[in-house]
Design an enzyme around this catalytic site. Structure first.
Site, mmCIF file in Angstrom:
data_model
loop_
_atom_site.group_PDB
_atom_site.id
_atom_site.type_symbol
_atom_site.label_atom_id
_atom_site.label_comp_id
_atom_site.label_asym_id
_atom_site.label_seq_id
_atom_site.Cartn_x
_atom_site.Cartn_y
_atom_site.Cartn_z
ATOM 1 N N ASP A 154 36.902 -32.252 -38.327
ATOM 2 C CA ASP A 154 36.277 -33.353 -38.939
ATOM 3 C C ASP A 154 34.816 -33.517 -37.666
ATOM 4 O O ASP A 154 33.445 -32.869 -38.661
ATOM 5 C CB ASP A 154 36.195 -35.498 -38.908
ATOM 6 N N GLY A 155 34.794 -32.754 -36.837
ATOM 7 C CA GLY A 155 33.874 -32.197 -36.430
ATOM 8 C C GLY A 155 33.339 -30.719 -36.374
ATOM 9 O O GLY A 155 32.019 -30.321 -36.621
ATOM 10 N N ASP A 201 25.470 -52.878 -23.652
ATOM 11 C CA ASP A 201 25.659 -50.859 -23.565
ATOM 12 C C ASP A 201 24.808 -50.243 -24.638
ATOM 13 O O ASP A 201 24.424 -48.736 -23.924
ATOM 14 C CB ASP A 201 26.953 -50.593 -23.899
ATOM 15 N N ALA A 247 34.008 -44.684 -37.779
ATOM 16 C CA ALA A 247 34.197 -43.272 -36.498
ATOM 17 C C ALA A 247 33.541 -44.631 -35.077
ATOM 18 O O ALA A 247 34.924 -45.505 -35.120
ATOM 19 C CB ALA A 247 33.364 -42.327 -36.517
ATOM 20 N N TYR A 248 33.125 -44.272 -34.687
ATOM 21 C CA TYR A 248 32.279 -45.355 -33.105
ATOM 22 C C TYR A 248 32.278 -46.491 -33.554
ATOM 23 O O TYR A 248 32.528 -47.075 -32.731
ATOM 24 C CB TYR A 248 31.533 -44.862 -33.008
#
Length: 553
Positions: A307-308, A433, A445-446
């Site tokens: 994916d990167g 955060d 993802a994240y």
């Protein structure tokens, strides 16, 4: 450095050492560095601020600022004050302009339309809008009409029903959508019209959209898309994961196969520089520079990695993109549906797509604009610049994100404080955060790790997910793709923030800076292995083990 009197006052030193010190004392003083006074002042004021912060925290029982925050604020204040008196930066060396290397290559046009296997309900409501993706019934066996290269080259917003499609596709940009009701063509007639039959009004046939320089859309709502090249693709950009022997071997094999098919292969200069052995084997390889408009010269992008690697390939295109074909050679492979060991069968099918259409899914990207607040800091107070009224924002930086945009506290130890607004209206203040603004592609993802929901890549939405909020009631939200989300660092925040795009640090945000995120008009058209929905469910079940449970007997 000691003076001559200091040297004679040190009888314990050896005679040779005394002679060396005396000679050193007679030397001319070194020229002072213009930055030395500023550095000394920064150190002194940082120590004062640290002592003042520690004293205030001990008397008020509050939390003190971190050392990093104090040093950064002091350095920013001193640089701004010095910048008002004169420019202390070193003179910039003008860079030699880069020359484009792909000016002799031209793209192969490709067709795009919306596949529909069933007839829509006659009671379906149409969403008004001047743009549409032409639909074609899958049951129709009629061949696609010939299309000239003078046809429209950009895909634009899809509508929920065929009845809102204007009758004259050549004047889409000037003619609004036909209203639902009398005079609007029926859905079946529109499909036959796109497939090549005559229109009920007797006008000339309207072809599917023709894309010549990358894909541009106004919305991400189009579903069941199909593509078909008008001719054989002539130029392919190959991007591979570095440092993997299996990937390197496959890269050489694919490049050789493409060369045997008469296809021009383009590689990144850095890849050939890092692996000199590739350059000797890829004798017919081409490279590009930043001066090349890749969307005007590349027909297709092939990625070999995870994916990167796909995310990196997308970042090479700052505007429109050609279709992307991704082979899985990474650890997760959520966005790479094609197995690497079957690349011959896959490429044969794709390069024969001029006869057999292939499914396509348009992955939404986010447009990120960073606006710097024009201000100077003096004695701890934020004062507007002289030209504040004329230009409230001094600097603007733009980027694109495939997965997510993250505004977070960065290296600061203090809790981030961010003002979040939607469509120009402030909606909340985030204390935690950070906050994630994700695309449907980045929802797994994240954003998923931070508690956000999963979204199909065809959903036109922007996901707002807080990261460790200091609140029990801050839940993730899903916004429409038409929303413009702003995240600003208020002047009352204790420290700045950091901005990351697709996992890469982009810049730091000072007090008063803001980030504006909206839907980009340049999506990523990725070729599907089966369909967009089937590929997505295979990924969430295989890579994320979604709903992995033994079935009850």
């Amino acid at each position: 450095r000691r003076s001559r009197a200091d040297v004679t006052a040190l009888p314990h030193l050896a005679p040779q050492t005394q002679q060396m010190c005396a000679a050193e004392a007679h030397k001319e003083p070194l020229p002072a560095n213009p930055l030395q006074p500023l550095l000394e002042q920064a150190v002194r004021e940082s120590l004062r601020e640290l002592a003042r912060s520690a004293a205030e925290s001990s008397t008020t029982s509050g939390s003190s600022q971190s050392i990093d925050c104090i040093v950064r604020n002091v350095a920013t204040r001193i640089i701004n004050e010095a910048g008002g008196e004169g420019d202390i930066r070193a003179p910039e060396v003008p860079e030699m302009p880069m020359q484009p290397l792909l000016t002799d290559l031209r793209t192969t046009p490709w067709l795009l339309w919306q596949e529909s296997s069933t007839e829509p309900s006659p009671h379906a409501l149409a969403r008004p809008g001047p743009w549409s993706v032409p639909r074609r019934s899958s049951a129709s066996q009629e061949a696609l009409p010939d299309v000239s290269q003078d046809s429209p080259t950009h895909l634009v917003e899809d509508v929920a029903d065929d009845e809102s499609v204007p009758e004259d596709a050549a004047n889409l940009k000037e003619t609004p959508a036909a209203p639902v009701g009398h005079g609007a063509p029926a859905a079946a007639q529109w499909r036959k019209h796109i497939a090549g039959s005559s229109h009920q009004s007797g006008s000339s046939t309207e072809p599917p959209l023709v894309i010549t320089e990358g894909l541009t859309v106004e919305s991400n709502s189009a579903q069941h898309l199909m593509m078909q090249w008008e001719g054989r693709p002539g130029t392919v950009l190959l991007i591979a994961k570095p440092g993997d022997d299996v990937v390197t071997t496959a890269l050489l094999d694919i490049a050789a196969w493409l060369f045997s098919q008469g296809v021009v292969t383009v590689f990144e200069q850095q890849l050939l520089a890092d692996q000199p052995g590739l350059k000797s084997k890829l004798v017919h390889a081409r490279t590009f520079t930043k001066a090349d408009d890749l969307e005007k010269h590349i027909d297709m992008v092939i990625t070999i990695g995870g994916d990167g690697t796909l995310t990196w390939a997308v970042s090479r295109f700052h505007a429109a993109m050609p279709p992307v074909l991704s082979f899985a050679a990474g650890s997760l492979g959520f966005l790479t549906p094609f197995p690497l060991d079957g690349w011959v069968r896959t490429l044969t099918r794709v390069f024969d797509s001029q006869a057999i259409p292939v499914p396509l899914v348009c992955r939404m990207r986010l447009r990120v604009v960073v606006r710097r607040r024009c201000h100077r800091v003096s004695s701890g107070e934020h004062l507007p610049c002289k030209d504040e009224q004329a230009s409230p924002n001094c600097e603007v930086t733009e980027a694109h994100a495939l997965n997510e945009v993250l505004v977070h506290r960065g290296r600061f130890g203090a809790m981030a404080k961010l003002d979040v607004g939607v469509d120009g209206q402030k909606v909340t203040v985030l204390q935690g955060d950070g906050v994630i603004l994700a695309t449907p592609t980045g929802s797994t993802a994240y954003s998923l790790a931070a508690g956000g929901s999963m979204a199909h890549p065809g959903v036109p939405a922007i996901l707002l997910t807080p990261v460790s909020p200091h609140s029990l009631s801050f839940r993730p939200a899903v916004l429409p793709d038409s929303a413009v989300v702003s995240v600003a660092v208020p002047l009352t925040s204790r420290c700045g923030a950091a901005l990351s795009v697709d996992g890469k640090d982009l810049c730091f945000l000072k007090l008063g800076d803001s980030v504006e995120v909206s839907c980009s008009s340049h999506p990523v058209p990725t070729i599907c292995r089966t369909t967009g929905t089937a590929d997505w469910f295979n990924s969430v079940q295989g890579a994320l083990q979604w709903n992995g449970r033994m079935e009850q007997k």
